[in-house]
Design an enzyme around this catalytic site. Structure first.
Site, mmCIF file in Angstrom:
data_model
loop_
_atom_site.group_PDB
_atom_site.id
_atom_site.type_symbol
_atom_site.label_atom_id
_atom_site.label_comp_id
_atom_site.label_asym_id
_atom_site.label_seq_id
_atom_site.Cartn_x
_atom_site.Cartn_y
_atom_site.Cartn_z
ATOM 1 N N ARG A 59 0.839 -1.205 0.000
ATOM 2 C CA ARG A 59 0.000 0.000 0.000
ATOM 3 C C ARG A 59 0.871 1.251 0.000
ATOM 4 O O ARG A 59 0.457 2.307 -0.474
ATOM 5 C CB ARG A 59 -0.949 -0.004 1.213
ATOM 6 C CG ARG A 59 -1.717 1.298 1.371
ATOM 7 C CD ARG A 59 -2.979 1.123 2.214
ATOM 8 N NE ARG A 59 -2.722 0.578 3.534
ATOM 9 C CZ ARG A 59 -2.244 1.276 4.559
ATOM 10 N NH1 ARG A 59 -1.951 2.546 4.439
ATOM 11 N NH2 ARG A 59 -2.048 0.680 5.718
ATOM 12 N N TYR A 89 -12.566 18.228 -18.068
ATOM 13 C CA TYR A 89 -13.128 16.866 -18.156
ATOM 14 C C TYR A 89 -14.170 16.642 -17.043
ATOM 15 O O TYR A 89 -13.915 16.948 -15.870
ATOM 16 C CB TYR A 89 -11.976 15.852 -18.054
ATOM 17 C CG TYR A 89 -12.413 14.454 -17.712
ATOM 18 C CD1 TYR A 89 -13.221 13.726 -18.586
ATOM 19 C CD2 TYR A 89 -12.038 13.852 -16.517
ATOM 20 C CE1 TYR A 89 -13.642 12.447 -18.268
ATOM 21 C CE2 TYR A 89 -12.444 12.569 -16.197
ATOM 22 C CZ TYR A 89 -13.251 11.875 -17.074
ATOM 23 O OH TYR A 89 -13.679 10.613 -16.763
ATOM 24 N N ASP A 99 -3.274 18.471 -16.519
ATOM 25 C CA ASP A 99 -3.728 17.151 -16.964
ATOM 26 C C ASP A 99 -3.222 16.965 -18.395
ATOM 27 O O ASP A 99 -3.690 17.625 -19.317
ATOM 28 C CB ASP A 99 -5.265 17.092 -16.913
ATOM 29 C CG ASP A 99 -5.812 15.745 -17.366
ATOM 30 O OD1 ASP A 99 -5.041 14.938 -17.919
ATOM 31 O OD2 ASP A 99 -7.018 15.513 -17.162
ATOM 32 N N LYS A 116 -5.036 6.056 -20.351
ATOM 33 C CA LYS A 116 -5.049 6.538 -21.724
ATOM 34 C C LYS A 116 -3.694 6.224 -22.389
ATOM 35 O O LYS A 116 -3.324 5.074 -22.446
ATOM 36 C CB LYS A 116 -5.387 8.038 -21.727
ATOM 37 C CG LYS A 116 -6.646 8.372 -20.894
ATOM 38 C CD LYS A 116 -7.878 7.703 -21.448
ATOM 39 C CE LYS A 116 -9.200 8.059 -20.834
ATOM 40 N NZ LYS A 116 -9.437 7.950 -19.435
HETATM 41 C C1 LIG Z 1 -8.680 14.145 -19.855
HETATM 42 C C2 LIG Z 1 -8.952 13.109 -18.808
HETATM 43 N N1 LIG Z 1 -8.404 13.258 -17.592
HETATM 44 C C3 LIG Z 1 -8.631 12.357 -16.614
HETATM 45 C C4 LIG Z 1 -9.431 11.260 -16.806
HETATM 46 C C5 LIG Z 1 -9.699 10.321 -15.662
HETATM 47 O O1 LIG Z 1 -8.961 9.167 -15.787
HETATM 48 P P1 LIG Z 1 -9.450 7.745 -15.236
HETATM 49 O O2 LIG Z 1 -10.663 7.366 -16.006
HETATM 50 O O3 LIG Z 1 -8.258 6.878 -15.474
HETATM 51 O O4 LIG Z 1 -9.761 7.910 -13.783
HETATM 52 C C6 LIG Z 1 -10.028 11.068 -18.056
HETATM 53 C C7 LIG Z 1 -10.895 9.904 -18.308
HETATM 54 O O5 LIG Z 1 -11.550 9.789 -19.319
HETATM 55 C C8 LIG Z 1 -9.783 12.027 -19.078
HETATM 56 O O6 LIG Z 1 -10.344 11.925 -20.305
#
Ligand SMILES: Cc1ncc(COP(=O)(O)O)c(C=O)c1O
Length: 381
Positions: free
Chosen positions: A44, A98, A170, A195
């Site tokens: 963990r 997002y 991000d 992704k």
């Molecule tokens: C631009 C973006 N940031 C963050 C995330 C969140 O990631 P996760 O689905 O791995 O939690 C996503 C998910 O689609 C995303 O498109």
């Protein structure tokens, strides 16, 4: 079992929740020495597979402070916010953020006393105007979803620096092959490793890395205390993905440009949103800011017949762009923002953002480009 004479070329999967200590003295060293004296105790807190993943992402991002790998991208955002904010603090974001990030910030972290406000990305650069006295963090994305609005990263980083506010980026749509936000002056970079970093649509994971070692330590402490740590197998899969990241990003980008150019000329398409197209309003910014002449694998289109029925016909006809509400896998896919990321908005709110019923988002994979074009041609015809 003594494995010392065995030297695997690839790091094995340490599928163990706990590590053994030879003595109480060794246990004491684990608790007291810097970096646990190079030892592992409990998965963990840390294990070799997540360490390998974070070390590699930190290297690619130029992040001296290291970071943490988490069980999903959103858990990475949670760690990043909690690493630098507490109850009473405020986070500033673009309105185009997002949807999952909006839910985490506005529905969950708000209950812990961390507030968030949103301004259109075009206005966000004026941080001095939109900040509050308690603003600690600005969160922004390199490319927005689904219309691929391009962030002016250095400009935003400068505005944040002038205000003494931390900047979290991000970079899930771009990866460190396309951009390195810490070079602009950002403080942390966050990836949904689900992704491009993983790249094969077979895991959910997050990685956050920081410039400052103290923030890196906070990230690890929070991941340990909240149980956010990415598991060994998923860390291993993400590391395997990273080994081809550079090649994949090149092919995703080349294919997406070919697809975007094809769509831009097709009579069934009203508009294509891809920063690699000269007609995209953010093209020059993307050109100056994105690395290696690559613009990524994400693009969106608006059908000339701007209706849900036409979108459904495209989805039914296409063989190589299955409807799958994620992105960045080696195999292409398509998503329908009206019914996924932006389903919580009213039709009027979606229209105000430019998300009409005929908008589809394509995640262009690394297939043979001619096969993608043939599939799109038959689907659109
Ligand atoms: C631009 C973006 N940031 C963050 C995330 C969140 O990631 P996760 O689905 O791995 O939690 C996503 C998910 O689609 C995303 O498109």
């Amino acid at each position: 079992m003594d494995l010392t004479p065995i030297h695997p070329k690839v790091t094995p999967i340490y599928q163990t929740s706990v590590f053994k200590f030879a003595s109480l003295a060794e246990l004491e060293t684990y608790y007291t020495a810097p970096d646990h004296g190079g030892m592992y105790g409990y998965s963990r807190s840390e294990h070799p597979n997540s360490d390998e993943l974070v070390t590699e992402v930190a290297r690619l991002e130029g992040a001296a402070g290291g970071g943490v790998a988490t069980g999903a991208g959103l858990a990475g955002l949670l760690a990043a916010v909690l690493a630098v904010c507490q109850a009473g603090d405020h986070v500033l974001c673009p309105a185009e953020l997002y949807g999952g990030s909006v839910v985490l910030l506005s529905k969950e972290l708000s209950r812990l006393g961390i507030e968030t406000s949103y301004v259109p990305l075009a206005d966000l650069y004026d941080v001095a105007r939109h900040r509050r006295p308690n603003t600690k963090l600005v969160l922004a994305e390199v490319l927005s979803n689904p219309l691929l609005v391009v962030l002016d990263g250095p400009r935003l980083a400068q505005s944040c620096r002038e205000q003494g506010i931390l900047l979290l980026i991000d970079s899930s749509f771009t990866s460190p092959i396309l951009t390195r936000p810490l070079d602009w002056g950002a403080d942390m970079v966050w990836h949904s490793a689900t992704k491009y970093l993983g790249g094969h649509s077979d895991l959910t994971a997050g990685v956050v890395v920081a410039r400052d070692p103290e923030i890196g330590r906070h990230l690890r402490r929070i991941a340990t205390n909240l149980g956010l740590m990415l598991a060994p197998l998923d860390s291993w899969l993400a590391v395997r993905g990273l080994k081809t990241l550079r090649l994949r990003m090149r092919q995703h980008s080349e294919n997406a440009l070919v697809v975007a150019r094809f769509l831009a000329k097709h009579p069934a398409i009203a508009q294509v949103f891809y920063p690699g197209l000269e007609t995209h309003p953010g093209h020059e910014l993307a050109e100056s800011q994105l690395l290696n002449g690559l613009y990524g694998g994400m693009l969106s289109l608006r059908l000339a017949d701007d209706t849900m029925a036409a979108a459904e016909r495209f989805i039914q006809q296409s063989q190589l762009f299955p409807l799958a509400p994620s992105l960045a896998g080696v195999a292409s896919s398509c998503s329908y923002p009206t019914a996924t990321s932006h389903r919580g908005l009213t039709e009027a709110q979606r229209r105000a953002l430019g998300i009409t019923p005929g908008v589809l988002r394509l995640s262009v994979g690394i297939e043979e480009p001619a096969e993608l074009l043939a599939d799109l041609a038959q689907a659109l015809d």
